[in-house]
Structures are given as C-alpha cells and as structure tokens.
Write a protein that holds these residues in place. Structure first.
Motif, PDB file in Angstrom:
ATOM      1  N   ASN A  76      38.418 -60.032  -7.201  1.00  0.00           N
ATOM      2  CA  ASN A  76      37.750 -60.368  -8.457  1.00  0.00           C
ATOM      3  C   ASN A  76      36.296 -60.779  -8.196  1.00  0.00           C
ATOM      4  O   ASN A  76      36.009 -61.527  -7.260  1.00  0.00           O
ATOM      5  CB  ASN A  76      38.486 -61.505  -9.167  1.00  0.00           C
ATOM      6  CG  ASN A  76      39.821 -61.072  -9.730  1.00  0.00           C
ATOM      7  OD1 ASN A  76      39.973 -59.934 -10.189  1.00  0.00           O
ATOM      8  ND2 ASN A  76      40.805 -61.969  -9.707  1.00  0.00           N
ATOM      9  N   GLY A  77      35.398 -60.289  -9.039  1.00  0.00           N
ATOM     10  CA  GLY A  77      33.994 -60.645  -8.929  1.00  0.00           C
ATOM     11  C   GLY A  77      33.182 -59.752  -8.025  1.00  0.00           C
ATOM     12  O   GLY A  77      31.957 -59.884  -7.968  1.00  0.00           O
ATOM     13  N   ALA A  78      33.848 -58.840  -7.293  1.00  0.00           N
ATOM     14  CA  ALA A  78      33.129 -57.932  -6.400  1.00  0.00           C
ATOM     15  C   ALA A  78      32.511 -56.802  -7.211  1.00  0.00           C
ATOM     16  O   ALA A  78      33.193 -56.118  -7.965  1.00  0.00           O
ATOM     17  CB  ALA A  78      34.071 -57.360  -5.352  1.00  0.00           C
ATOM     18  N   GLU A  79      31.212 -56.603  -7.039  1.00  0.00           N
ATOM     19  CA  GLU A  79      30.491 -55.571  -7.781  1.00  0.00           C
ATOM     20  C   GLU A  79      29.670 -54.717  -6.813  1.00  0.00           C
ATOM     21  O   GLU A  79      29.289 -55.169  -5.732  1.00  0.00           O
ATOM     22  CB  GLU A  79      29.539 -56.218  -8.803  1.00  0.00           C
ATOM     23  CG  GLU A  79      30.223 -57.065  -9.867  1.00  0.00           C
ATOM     24  CD  GLU A  79      31.002 -56.252 -10.882  1.00  0.00           C
ATOM     25  OE1 GLU A  79      30.785 -55.010 -10.929  1.00  0.00           O
ATOM     26  OE2 GLU A  79      31.817 -56.838 -11.625  1.00  0.00           O
ATOM     27  N   PRO A  80      29.409 -53.469  -7.183  1.00  0.00           N
ATOM     28  CA  PRO A  80      28.549 -52.631  -6.348  1.00  0.00           C
ATOM     29  C   PRO A  80      27.215 -53.325  -6.053  1.00  0.00           C
ATOM     30  O   PRO A  80      26.606 -53.923  -6.937  1.00  0.00           O
ATOM     31  CB  PRO A  80      28.338 -51.382  -7.205  1.00  0.00           C
ATOM     32  CG  PRO A  80      29.560 -51.318  -8.070  1.00  0.00           C
ATOM     33  CD  PRO A  80      29.903 -52.749  -8.377  1.00  0.00           C
ATOM     34  N   GLY A  81      26.794 -53.292  -4.812  1.00  0.00           N
ATOM     35  CA  GLY A  81      25.584 -53.988  -4.395  1.00  0.00           C
ATOM     36  C   GLY A  81      25.869 -55.316  -3.729  1.00  0.00           C
ATOM     37  O   GLY A  81      25.003 -55.871  -3.038  1.00  0.00           O
ATOM     38  N   ASP A  82      27.081 -55.850  -3.926  1.00  0.00           N
ATOM     39  CA  ASP A  82      27.492 -57.071  -3.230  1.00  0.00           C
ATOM     40  C   ASP A  82      27.963 -56.715  -1.823  1.00  0.00           C
ATOM     41  O   ASP A  82      28.024 -55.547  -1.425  1.00  0.00           O
ATOM     42  CB  ASP A  82      28.638 -57.765  -3.981  1.00  0.00           C
ATOM     43  CG  ASP A  82      28.230 -58.290  -5.346  1.00  0.00           C
ATOM     44  OD1 ASP A  82      27.017 -58.468  -5.576  1.00  0.00           O
ATOM     45  OD2 ASP A  82      29.132 -58.512  -6.190  1.00  0.00           O
ATOM     46  N   VAL A  83      28.341 -57.735  -1.076  1.00  0.00           N
ATOM     47  CA  VAL A  83      28.853 -57.570   0.285  1.00  0.00           C
ATOM     48  C   VAL A  83      30.185 -58.293   0.396  1.00  0.00           C
ATOM     49  O   VAL A  83      30.353 -59.392  -0.154  1.00  0.00           O
ATOM     50  CB  VAL A  83      27.849 -58.131   1.312  1.00  0.00           C
ATOM     51  CG1 VAL A  83      28.476 -58.261   2.698  1.00  0.00           C
ATOM     52  CG2 VAL A  83      26.604 -57.261   1.367  1.00  0.00           C
TER      53      VAL A  83
END
Length: 330
Positions: A76-83
């Motif tokens: 949850n909360g992981a979005e493209p551009g994150d690590v």
C-alpha cells in the motif's frame, strides 16, 4: 505499521508461484509499508531435483520451469517513481542443495560448449551447517552464505517477461552480496510495486559461471518499505553490512589464486579467465574439469580488473584458497 512475521506466503499456494513478471498478476498478499513478510520458497529449478537425484536426471530438467518467483506482494502506498527498500532479515537453507552442469545443447553456462555432458552435485547442507560450511569433497569445504537469486518488482511494460534474466526492476540478479542484514533498493514502476522473490542459493561465486550456484529451497524473511524522493535510483542498488565484510575476509583469509583473461571482447576475456582457473584446478589440485567448473561457480569470483586500456579488457577469476582445508589439496 505491521509487526514481524505477521504475514507469510507459502509455496504450497500454487497461485503465488509464477514464472513471468507480469503487472497484471493478482497480488497474493497486500501489506502496508514497513511490513515484515516471510516466504517459503521453491529452489531455482522448481524443485525438480531431490536429494537422491543423479546426473542421469539432468537431461530431463525442464529449463522452462527455471527461476520460479513467489508473490506478488502489493505494498500500500507504493507508486511509480518511488523506491522499495527490501531489508533481508533472515535466510534459512533447506537440508540439501544442488549444482548442475546442463547439456551443452541448452547453451547454459559460460563454457557450455566445452562441457557437453550433464553433471550434478548434491550438497549436504545439514551436517556441517552449525560450522558454516558444506563439503564439496573431502578436503574442500565451501562456506554457506545464503542469499536469494530472484528479488524484484513488476515491470512497467504490459505483458509477460521471463524470470530468468535480471531487469532494471530487479529479478534474477544473482548477487551473492545481498544476504542477511543487507538492504536492496528497487525502483517502483507500477502501483503497489508487486514484489516477488525466489531462487535460494546456499553459496555462489560472482559470475555463477557454470549456470548454477548451490541451488536450494529457502525460508526468507524481509521487511518491505516504500521510500520517497530517491529519483536518482533507476536500477537496483544495495548496501551490505560489516558482518558481510567479515565473512568475505574469512573466505579470502588465506589469499586467492587469480587467473587473468585478456581479450578485446569482455565475455571472451571472462571465458579465458575461467578456463585458466579450471586448468589450474585440474593440474595443481587434481580435480576433474567438471569438478573445477562447478567449484568455480559456487566460490570463485569473476572481476573486471581493467576496462580502459583499449582494445583489450582484463578479467580475473579468483579462487579463494580457504576452501582447501585438507589433503591432498593443502
């Protein structure tokens, strides 16, 4: 935040086993950032070999079942551009493992055309586990140093992608330095990240030159945390611990015997270095060429020693002398 070992993914859940990276796969588990997840993993050959398998079983091996991954886990909360920060909390090997030389027709291994016949080594990972090693043959001990070959996230592109090669999102990176206590950072390309792992190894040299390490089933525990504001991270990065450095120092504590391969082609330089190491193991240690090939795959390191003095490259193959513990090898 989730607590330790509050989530588990089992290999017995067939829907969690996949042989392709595919961002349309339904998550087998959904967790919050910071969760600790344990995995019960198949070996890199989909458990096709058993503790009683022999070289006669190798030609029946189905390469299409290679490198199965368990997952994916949606964070949850992981979005493209994150690590995604992956902390390796615990890695436990099964009681046996295997190293294979596959028939040359499969084209698997750095010197595959020079080893046409199948070979298989079954390793006892139980008897000397508390002492930290497994026996290659009497007088040669290989330190047990568990890690996962396959650790990765779903790709941005639509479709199915084999789990056998590595990608910028991870996958079959086969990096032996990412072990218990290490931290791996992976660029997230899809919502939820879709993390999967597999392909347990009890030991491997840098290069995995014969195509296999000490392959084994494994129980793994990791912490998965979404990290923002690391836009520079475009490929897998990792950080090791002082303990890892100490283990490396123990492995090379008696020094190394190193062979340099020189060639204008980087792969051919690597082949020359490996071939030289096998020649040395045969001539000076009395190993068969197949034994030398497998021993290099599980403990010798390929390194780029020089890459700027064109037109030639220098690649070294370093065999740690600490694996030789008794007669007739010392």
């Amino acid at each position: 935040m989730s607590h330790a070992h509050s989530f588990h993914v089992s290999k017995d859940n067939k829907s969690s086993v996949h042989l392709k990276w595919d961002n349309s796969l339904a998550p087998t588990l959904t967790v919050d950032s910071g969760a600790e997840v344990s995995f019960d993993l198949l070996d890199g050959g989909y458990n096709q070999f058993t503790a009683t398998s022999t070289a006669a079983d190798v030609p029946n091996f189905q390469l299409a079942l290679g490198d199965p991954a368990i997952g994916p886990v949606f964070i949850n909360g992981a979005e493209p551009g994150d690590v995604l920060k992956v902390e390796f909390l615990d890695l436990k090997t099964a009681e046996f493992g295997w190293t294979a030389v596959f028939p040359s027709t499969l084209g698997f291994g750095l010197l595959h055309e020079e080893f046409p016949d199948p070979a298989l080594k079954i390793w006892d990972l139980k008897t000397h586990a508390s002492e930290g090693y497994t026996v290659f043959k009497e007088g040669i001990h290989v330190p047990i140093h568990p890690f996962l070959g396959v650790v990765g996230l779903a790709r941005e592109e639509v479709g199915e992608f084999s789990t056998i090669p590595p990608y910028e999102t991870g996958g079959n990176i086969d990096c032996r330095h990412i072990t218990t206590g290490s931290t791996l950072y992976l660029p997230i390309k899809v919502k939820g990240a879709l993390f999967s792992c597999g392909d347990g190894h009890a030991a491997q040299g840098d290069g995995e030159v014969c195509g296999t390490a000490i392959e084994c089933q494994m129980k793994a525990s990791v912490r998965l945390t979404v990290v923002k504001d690391k836009k520079y991270l475009k490929t897998p990065h990792y950080q090791t611990t002082p303990e890892h450095s100490v283990n490396q120092a123990k492995l090379t504590g008696k020094g190394e015997y190193v062979i340099l391969g020189i060639d204008k082609d980087l792969r051919e330089a690597s082949r020359k270095a490996l071939r030289g190491a096998i020649d040395w193991l045969e001539a000076e240690k009395g190993l068969t060429r197949e034994e030398g090939y497998m021993l290099c795959s599980v403990c010798a390191d390929l390194r780029i020693s020089e890459i700027v003095d064109m037109p030639h490259y220098a690649v070294s193959c370093a065999v740690p002398l600490s694996v030789f513990v008794g007669a007739p090898y010392v």
